[in-house]
Design a protein around this motif. Sequence first.
Motif, PDB file in Angstrom:
ATOM      1  N   ILE A   1     -22.245 -48.462  41.051  1.00 38.82           N
ATOM      2  CA  ILE A   1     -21.790 -48.679  42.420  1.00 38.82           C
ATOM      3  C   ILE A   1     -22.087 -50.120  42.826  1.00 38.82           C
ATOM      4  N   VAL A   2     -21.081 -50.846  43.235  1.00 41.38           N
ATOM      5  CA  VAL A   2     -21.302 -52.211  43.718  1.00 41.38           C
ATOM      6  C   VAL A   2     -21.117 -52.208  45.222  1.00 41.38           C
ATOM      7  N   THR A   3     -22.034 -52.807  45.922  1.00 38.98           N
ATOM      8  CA  THR A   3     -21.944 -52.765  47.371  1.00 38.98           C
ATOM      9  C   THR A   3     -22.510 -54.029  47.999  1.00 38.98           C
TER      10      THR A   3
ATOM     11  N   THR B   1     -28.926 -50.645  47.941  1.00 36.28           N
ATOM     12  CA  THR B   1     -28.287 -49.331  47.867  1.00 36.28           C
ATOM     13  C   THR B   1     -28.196 -48.782  46.450  1.00 36.28           C
ATOM     14  N   THR B   2     -28.573 -49.578  45.462  1.00 33.00           N
ATOM     15  CA  THR B   2     -28.564 -49.054  44.096  1.00 33.00           C
ATOM     16  C   THR B   2     -29.835 -48.235  43.921  1.00 33.00           C
ATOM     17  N   ARG B   3     -29.760 -46.943  44.202  1.00 33.62           N
ATOM     18  CA  ARG B   3     -31.011 -46.164  44.247  1.00 33.62           C
ATOM     19  C   ARG B   3     -31.336 -45.506  42.927  1.00 33.62           C
TER      20      ARG B   3
ATOM     21  N   VAL C   1     -24.521 -67.507  34.683  1.00 32.46           N
ATOM     22  CA  VAL C   1     -23.279 -66.741  34.582  1.00 32.46           C
ATOM     23  C   VAL C   1     -22.637 -66.573  35.958  1.00 32.46           C
ATOM     24  N   SER C   2     -21.419 -66.133  35.925  1.00 34.90           N
ATOM     25  CA  SER C   2     -20.782 -65.624  37.129  1.00 34.90           C
ATOM     26  C   SER C   2     -20.139 -64.304  36.761  1.00 34.90           C
ATOM     27  N   THR C   3     -20.592 -63.244  37.370  1.00 34.89           N
ATOM     28  CA  THR C   3     -19.968 -61.949  37.052  1.00 34.89           C
ATOM     29  C   THR C   3     -18.574 -61.910  37.663  1.00 34.89           C
ATOM     30  N   ARG C   4     -18.348 -62.774  38.670  1.00 30.58           N
ATOM     31  CA  ARG C   4     -17.036 -62.796  39.321  1.00 30.58           C
ATOM     32  C   ARG C   4     -15.988 -63.416  38.402  1.00 30.58           C
TER      33      ARG C   4
ATOM     34  N   LEU D   1     -29.129 -66.559  35.836  1.00 33.87           N
ATOM     35  CA  LEU D   1     -28.789 -67.146  37.128  1.00 33.87           C
ATOM     36  C   LEU D   1     -27.347 -66.781  37.420  1.00 33.87           C
ATOM     37  N   ASN D   2     -27.151 -65.892  38.370  1.00 29.77           N
ATOM     38  CA  ASN D   2     -25.805 -65.385  38.634  1.00 29.77           C
ATOM     39  C   ASN D   2     -25.119 -66.199  39.740  1.00 29.77           C
ATOM     40  N   LYS D   3     -23.864 -65.929  39.941  1.00 28.51           N
ATOM     41  CA  LYS D   3     -23.033 -66.529  41.001  1.00 28.51           C
ATOM     42  C   LYS D   3     -22.829 -68.018  40.769  1.00 28.51           C
ATOM     43  N   ARG D   4     -22.568 -68.340  39.546  1.00 31.50           N
ATOM     44  CA  ARG D   4     -22.345 -69.718  39.174  1.00 31.50           C
ATOM     45  C   ARG D   4     -21.073 -70.285  39.802  1.00 31.50           C
ATOM     46  N   ASP D   5     -20.180 -69.386  40.188  1.00 34.58           N
ATOM     47  CA  ASP D   5     -18.935 -69.832  40.833  1.00 34.58           C
ATOM     48  C   ASP D   5     -19.189 -70.433  42.222  1.00 34.58           C
ATOM     49  N   LEU D   6     -20.340 -70.101  42.802  1.00 33.78           N
ATOM     50  CA  LEU D   6     -20.694 -70.640  44.124  1.00 33.78           C
ATOM     51  C   LEU D   6     -21.440 -71.957  43.941  1.00 33.78           C
ATOM     52  N   PRO D   7     -21.560 -72.760  45.028  1.00 32.94           N
ATOM     53  CA  PRO D   7     -22.279 -74.029  44.898  1.00 32.94           C
ATOM     54  C   PRO D   7     -23.693 -73.824  44.356  1.00 32.94           C
TER      55      PRO D   7
ATOM     56  N   ARG E   1     -34.283 -58.617  42.646  1.00 30.31           N
ATOM     57  CA  ARG E   1     -34.265 -58.116  44.022  1.00 30.31           C
ATOM     58  C   ARG E   1     -32.834 -57.681  44.383  1.00 30.31           C
ATOM     59  N   PRO E   2     -32.669 -56.941  45.485  1.00 32.76           N
ATOM     60  CA  PRO E   2     -31.332 -56.497  45.865  1.00 32.76           C
ATOM     61  C   PRO E   2     -30.378 -57.670  46.081  1.00 32.76           C
ATOM     62  N   ASN E   3     -29.092 -57.418  45.742  1.00 33.20           N
ATOM     63  CA  ASN E   3     -28.003 -58.341  46.065  1.00 33.20           C
ATOM     64  C   ASN E   3     -27.843 -59.573  45.161  1.00 33.20           C
ATOM     65  N   VAL E   4     -28.634 -59.665  44.111  1.00 32.96           N
ATOM     66  CA  VAL E   4     -28.456 -60.812  43.221  1.00 32.96           C
ATOM     67  C   VAL E   4     -27.273 -60.603  42.267  1.00 32.96           C
ATOM     68  N   GLY E   5     -26.841 -59.312  42.116  1.00 36.46           N
ATOM     69  CA  GLY E   5     -25.672 -59.045  41.265  1.00 36.46           C
ATOM     70  C   GLY E   5     -25.992 -58.236  40.025  1.00 36.46           C
ATOM     71  N   LYS E   6     -27.011 -57.376  40.094  1.00 38.14           N
ATOM     72  CA  LYS E   6     -27.386 -56.567  38.917  1.00 38.14           C
ATOM     73  C   LYS E   6     -26.273 -55.585  38.554  1.00 38.14           C
ATOM     74  N   SER E   7     -25.791 -54.853  39.569  1.00 39.04           N
ATOM     75  CA  SER E   7     -24.726 -53.882  39.281  1.00 39.04           C
ATOM     76  C   SER E   7     -23.476 -54.590  38.799  1.00 39.04           C
ATOM     77  N   SER E   8     -23.181 -55.742  39.411  1.00 38.41           N
ATOM     78  CA  SER E   8     -21.995 -56.504  38.974  1.00 38.41           C
ATOM     79  C   SER E   8     -22.155 -56.934  37.524  1.00 38.41           C
ATOM     80  N   LEU E   9     -23.368 -57.316  37.153  1.00 38.37           N
ATOM     81  CA  LEU E   9     -23.618 -57.752  35.777  1.00 38.37           C
ATOM     82  C   LEU E   9     -23.451 -56.582  34.812  1.00 38.37           C
TER      83      LEU E   9
HETATM   84  P1  GDP Z   1     -27.368 -55.835  43.105  1.00 42.36           P
HETATM   85  O1  GDP Z   1     -27.868 -55.321  44.393  1.00 42.36           O
HETATM   86  O2  GDP Z   1     -28.344 -56.788  42.486  1.00 42.36           O
HETATM   87  O3  GDP Z   1     -26.976 -54.749  42.145  1.00 42.36           O
HETATM   88  O4  GDP Z   1     -26.071 -56.718  43.416  1.00 42.36           O
HETATM   89  P2  GDP Z   1     -24.541 -56.286  43.364  1.00 42.36           P
HETATM   90  O5  GDP Z   1     -24.031 -56.280  41.996  1.00 42.36           O
HETATM   91  O6  GDP Z   1     -24.355 -55.089  44.229  1.00 42.36           O
HETATM   92  O7  GDP Z   1     -23.889 -57.591  44.063  1.00 42.36           O
HETATM   93  C1  GDP Z   1     -24.311 -58.036  45.345  1.00 42.36           C
HETATM   94  C2  GDP Z   1     -23.215 -58.882  45.952  1.00 42.36           C
HETATM   95  O8  GDP Z   1     -23.056 -60.107  45.219  1.00 42.36           O
HETATM   96  C3  GDP Z   1     -21.841 -58.220  45.944  1.00 42.36           C
HETATM   97  O9  GDP Z   1     -21.178 -58.542  47.146  1.00 42.36           O
HETATM   98  C4  GDP Z   1     -21.136 -58.870  44.762  1.00 42.36           C
HETATM   99  O10 GDP Z   1     -19.747 -58.890  44.947  1.00 42.36           O
HETATM  100  C5  GDP Z   1     -21.701 -60.265  44.815  1.00 42.36           C
HETATM  101  N1  GDP Z   1     -21.676 -60.914  43.502  1.00 42.36           N
HETATM  102  C6  GDP Z   1     -22.129 -60.420  42.335  1.00 42.36           C
HETATM  103  N2  GDP Z   1     -21.953 -61.311  41.322  1.00 42.36           N
HETATM  104  C7  GDP Z   1     -21.336 -62.386  41.871  1.00 42.36           C
HETATM  105  C8  GDP Z   1     -20.879 -63.648  41.353  1.00 42.36           C
HETATM  106  O11 GDP Z   1     -20.982 -63.959  40.155  1.00 42.36           O
HETATM  107  N3  GDP Z   1     -20.325 -64.514  42.227  1.00 42.36           N
HETATM  108  C9  GDP Z   1     -20.185 -64.221  43.551  1.00 42.36           C
HETATM  109  N4  GDP Z   1     -19.630 -65.139  44.332  1.00 42.36           N
HETATM  110  N5  GDP Z   1     -20.616 -63.060  44.073  1.00 42.36           N
HETATM  111  C10 GDP Z   1     -21.173 -62.142  43.248  1.00 42.36           C
END
Ligand code: GDP
Length: 466
Positions: A249-251, A256-258, A368-371, A342-348, A230-238
């Motif tokens: 494009i990361v946003t 917005t990833t169309r 993982v954490s893409t950050r 499972l993304n955003k491992r850096d968060l709680p 779903r949107p915002n999980v971090g696909k583009s970041s990955l």
């Molecule tokens: P997409 O919509 O699934 O493609 O998600 P995006 O890659 O655009 O990321 C959505 C938001 O999550 C952005 O604000 C990223 O900066 C943030 N984000 C992505 N990966 C991580 C991560 O590993 N840790 C944290 N804290 N934020 C992340």
Amino acid sequence: MYADTISAIATPLGEGGIGIVRISGPDADQIASRIFRRGRSLRPVDVAQLESHRLYYGYVVDPRDERVVDEVLLARMAAPRSYTREDVVEISCHGGPLVVREVLRLTLAAGARQAEPGEFTLRAFLNGRIDLAQAEAVMAVVSARTPDSLDLAVGELRGRMVGRLGPAREALIEALAYLDASADFPEDEVPPLDLTGTLARAEAALDEVVAGARLGLLYREGVQIAIVGRPNVGKSSLLNTLLRAERAIVTDIAGTTRDVIAESINLQGIPATLIDTAGIADTEDIIERMGIDRSRRALDTAGLAIFVLDGSMPPTPDDFRVAELLQRRVASDGHDRLVLVLNKRDLPDRHDHDEIRALLPGAPVVEVSTRTGEGIAQLEATLAEALIARAAEGAAPALVTLRQQQALTRALESIRQARAALDAEIPLDLVAVDVRDALLAVGEITGEQVSETILDEIFARFCIGK
Ligand code: GDP
Ligand code: ZN
């Protein structure tokens, strides 16, 4: 041996200062003599008198007016110690693409014929220097996309295929010899043979080649990996992290990833194209919907899907919807096509592991954490492992072309028919027909048995000059 002498540019045109014009055939020396000169006085040279396998510095001239076209290095490779086993002369030019073309034109004016695509390699094959599988490997070497696929192609070039087919061939010949003897001699004069066992051995040996071929195809052709969620999980970041470049494009705005954005990476030697798909979620937004349709299509063609979740929160209804879609589209032929991230491992950590695992039972889960980059190496290893496991159950990768694949399939079919005939106690001379067919098909792979048309087809696919 061929009567005529062929010539072509043996290096890719375009960038790079050096280009090689290769001449092969009985008149190679004579043609080179017409255009090659040495020393400041541009003295004519009888190329046939030059030492084989040595480089000579000199000039190529247009013999009509002795105008110097380029400063060159000339190498003569006397038959049979050459690529084609014919007399070969190679002229390395320094003057750039236009000059290389001009040197080629001069060799043609001096009596050579422009080589057809793959014709040098065809001659090497016909003159017995390489077998057909090796000839096809030349093409694979030229078009390899990762160092591993290059290694594989080079291995084939060294004649690995013939060795790989050896056990099957041997078993088939053994079976055929027995069948032929049984037809010609009384039973007590023919040494006994476990025919069923021998044919089973041939079948198993070919099965292994087929499994290796699937794995080889993975390294050679690569694979598409769809990144879904779903949107915002971090696909583009990955995608970006995997590419180690900021392309997609990361946003912060959801959905917005169309466009599906595709990028290629070298995944432990496997050429992998990553496809970033638009978030799969309920929406009335038409444009977004188009993106979603596209991700569904990407899913259908992908070899593997990465399902991305945000590990910093419990799964949402949208996550469950995506999981359901994946179950239907991808998991229908096994969970080895799915990896859960499972993304955003850096968060709680705010998820329940059992609940996550239940989303797609059986699929590997990587946190993982893409950050921070944490877990990314582990993800790459998991992806490569899943791809390899899926392609071949433990077989060593083999490089097999479509033509070889078809011949393998035919050989296997004939063996299965022979075994069925044997079981049905059909007369042995009919079983022999199937075994002979199988042997012919195996022979086709290495070129012991090939028709003109197949040869033409294969060599037409080479680049000119190879
Ligand atoms: P997409 O919509 O699934 O493609 O998600 P995006 O890659 O655009 O990321 C959505 C938001 O999550 C952005 O604000 C990223 O900066 C943030 N984000 C992505 N990966 C991580 C991560 O590993 N840790 C944290 N804290 N934020 C992340
Ligand atoms: Zn966790």
